[in-house]
Design a protein around this motif. Structure first.
Motif, short mmCIF file in Angstrom:
data_model
loop_
_atom_site.label_atom_id
_atom_site.label_comp_id
_atom_site.label_asym_id
_atom_site.label_seq_id
_atom_site.Cartn_x
_atom_site.Cartn_y
_atom_site.Cartn_z
N GLU A 159 0.85 -1.19 0.00
CA GLU A 159 0.00 0.00 0.00
C GLU A 159 0.88 1.24 0.00
N VAL A 160 0.47 2.27 -0.73
CA VAL A 160 1.26 3.49 -0.87
C VAL A 160 0.52 4.66 -0.26
N LYS A 161 1.20 5.42 0.58
CA LYS A 161 0.62 6.62 1.20
C LYS A 161 1.55 7.80 0.93
N SER A 162 0.96 8.96 0.66
CA SER A 162 1.79 10.14 0.39
C SER A 162 2.26 10.81 1.67
N GLY A 163 1.57 10.54 2.79
CA GLY A 163 1.93 11.17 4.06
C GLY A 163 2.25 10.15 5.14
N LYS A 167 -3.87 4.53 8.24
CA LYS A 167 -5.14 3.87 7.96
C LYS A 167 -4.99 2.98 6.74
N SER A 168 -5.22 1.69 6.91
CA SER A 168 -4.95 0.73 5.84
C SER A 168 -6.11 -0.25 5.69
N THR A 169 -7.29 0.26 5.40
CA THR A 169 -8.49 -0.58 5.30
C THR A 169 -8.33 -1.65 4.22
N SER A 170 -7.89 -1.24 3.04
CA SER A 170 -7.75 -2.19 1.92
C SER A 170 -6.67 -3.22 2.21
N LEU A 171 -5.55 -2.77 2.76
CA LEU A 171 -4.46 -3.67 3.08
C LEU A 171 -4.89 -4.69 4.13
N ASN A 172 -5.62 -4.23 5.13
CA ASN A 172 -6.12 -5.14 6.16
C ASN A 172 -7.11 -6.15 5.58
#
Length: 208
Positions: A159-163, A167-172
């Motif tokens: 999962e990629v986040k810019s900040g 919060k990682s709903t999809s990854l979870n």
């Protein structure tokens, strides 16, 4: 790049199609799921009309393609959905220039929604430079895992986040569904490991 399209493509009609696709990619990346839609190029856009221009852009190295995985099984390549894909420009500088993003917007950490698309494009560019194939995964209506890779530890979701958001709903959702050895979150946070998720700073993507 636009000039090269006119130089190496025979026929002005094909050149116009290629240019339309290329200039439309930032708008496609602005969508939540980012899956490429032909009708966003033009109202009557269809695969038959734009398939060849897209293949030309990919073959030329001007555009990177990431394909949806129907199911995360080995080998990933045989489970791709050819009709579901994302397109990224091959250079972040060109993406920000075409999109009208100023350098300070990124370097001064100004929050804006499209920053996520820029960050995801950067990861796609880094993976391509390291010969890592680009795949992604979706589940249900909203879950999207940005990248799926295969290494010595098996199939790993990324999962990629810019900040610094964690919060990682999809990854979870992916972890619950497929139980990988671990998952990876690339973000502005420092290195870490928690709840089976490895945290990797954006600048250290090349280490994956």
């Amino acid at each position: 790049y636009i000039a090269d399209m006119k130089k190496y493509v025979k026929g002005s009609i094909e050149t116009v199609k290629i240019e339309k696709v290329y200039k439309n990619i930032p708008s496609q990346l602005a969508k939540d799921k980012k899956t490429f839609k032909y009708n966003l190029i033009e109202e009557e856009g269809r695969k038959r009309k734009y398939e060849t221009p897209i293949e030309w852009l990919i073959s030329s190295g001007m555009v990177l393609a990431s394909y949806k995985i129907k199911k995360p099984e080995i080998p990933l390549k045989v489970y791709i959905d050819d009709d579901m894909f994302k397109l990224y420009l091959s250079d972040i500088g060109l993406l920000t220039s075409i999109s009208g993003i100023n350098y300070p917007d990124i370097m001064l950490e100004k929050p804006f929604e499209f920053k996520g698309a820029v960050t995801e494009s950067y990861i796609a560019q880094e993976f391509t430079a390291r010969d890592i194939p680009l795949y992604y995964w979706t589940y249900g209506r909203n879950a999207v895992v940005d990248f799926i890779i295969y290494n010595d530890d098996g199939i790993i979701p990324i999962e990629v986040k810019s900040g610094v958001s964690t919060k990682s709903t999809s990854l979870n959702s992916y972890i619950r569904e497929h139980n990988p050895k671990y998952a990876i979150r690339i973000s502005a946070k420092n290195f870490g490991f928690e709840n089976s998720i490895k945290s990797i700073p954006l600048y250290a993507t090349f280490l994956i």
